[in-house]
Write a protein that holds these residues in place. Structure first.
Motif: not given
Lengths: 129, 138
Positions: A20-35
């Motif tokens: 869950v913690v890993m998903m929380i951390m990686t999801a915004p990076m994977v799902m968006s191109h706003n980095n």
């Protein structure tokens, strides 16, 4: 006395929690191109979007990014055309720094339009308060 | 006679997992709730695709805003107004307009942020269509 076999679910819970913690951390990076860090303008009226889209980023220094990948202007047109061909109704978002000239943003909008995009938006941040 | 074995029953103390599961669940819920906030918000704009406007009589109230290099706001190609007076004037004009379209154009050296602020103001004033117009090179 009979020994009762008990399943130890503690490691399972730990692994689950870790996932869950890993998903929380990686999801915004994977799902968006706003980095790519860009200081987008702040507005009072803004619509929230929750869909996968094409993001063109223009930084203050004039660097261009397509979905967080550096790109030059001539390549942008070709790649954008390919992406728009795949999904004609995809949303093209222009994330431009607030300090760039508006003329440069208009150029990007024109490129998106030429590539066949029908839905174009400018990224902004909602003003706090 | 066989000796009776004495069993010492040791109470096994189990770990209470309820709290850990609760925390995990709270994190998942927090994640689901917070996810939309990671995405940026934006304003939809449309760029006119025609190079030449079709001739015809326009009866609708038009709202054309031009931003000049020196920071002035020109409304309907006529007068220079301040941002404060535009804030009061724009809702009145848009209330009378049928299409509720606001066309924003700018000169070469105008910052993107200034244009977005005008678009934002137009949207707050009730504009339904926002158009960005590119000025023809002189």
């Amino acid at each position: 006395m009979k020994n009762k076999a008990v399943i130890d679910i503690l490691p399972l819970a730990c692994v689950g929690l870790l996932l869950v913690v890993m998903m929380i951390m990686t999801a915004p990076m994977v799902m968006s191109h706003n980095n790519t860090p860009v200081n987008v303008p702040q507005t009072n009226t803004a619509e929230r979007k929750v869909e996968e889209d094409i993001i063109i980023t223009l930084t203050k220094e004039g660097a261009l990014y397509l979905n967080d990948q550096p790109i030059n202007r001539s390549e942008l047109e070709e790649k954008l055309e390919d992406l728009v061909d795949r999904d004609q109704y995809c949303l093209v978002v222009v994330r431009a720094d607030k300090d760039v000239f508006h003329k440069e943003v208009l150029d990007l909008l024109a490129i998106a339009k030429q590539a066949g995009a029908t839905r174009i938006a400018c990224a902004t941040k909602k003003k706090k308060g | 006679m066989r000796k009776k074995r004495i069993h010492h029953e040791v109470k096994k103390e189990g770990l209470i997992l309820t709290s850990i599961v609760d925390i995990a669940l709270a994190l998942v819920i927090g994640f689901i709730v917070a996810l939309p906030f990671f995405f940026e918000t934006g304003i939809f704009v449309s760029q006119p695709s025609v190079t030449k406007a079709a001739p015809g009589r326009e009866t609708d109230v038009k709202v054309n805003i031009l931003l000049t290099n020196d920071g002035n706001i020109v409304l309907n190609d006529e007068r220079i107004i301040s941002k404060e007076s535009l804030t009061t004037l724009l809702p009145k004009l848009l209330a009378r307009s049928v299409s509720k379209r606001v066309i924003v154009s700018s000169e070469e050296k105008v910052r993107y942020d200034d244009v977005v602020q005008i678009l934002d103001l137009a949207k707050q004033s009730g504009a339904a269509n926002l158009c960005l117009l590119r000025q023809r090179k002189k």
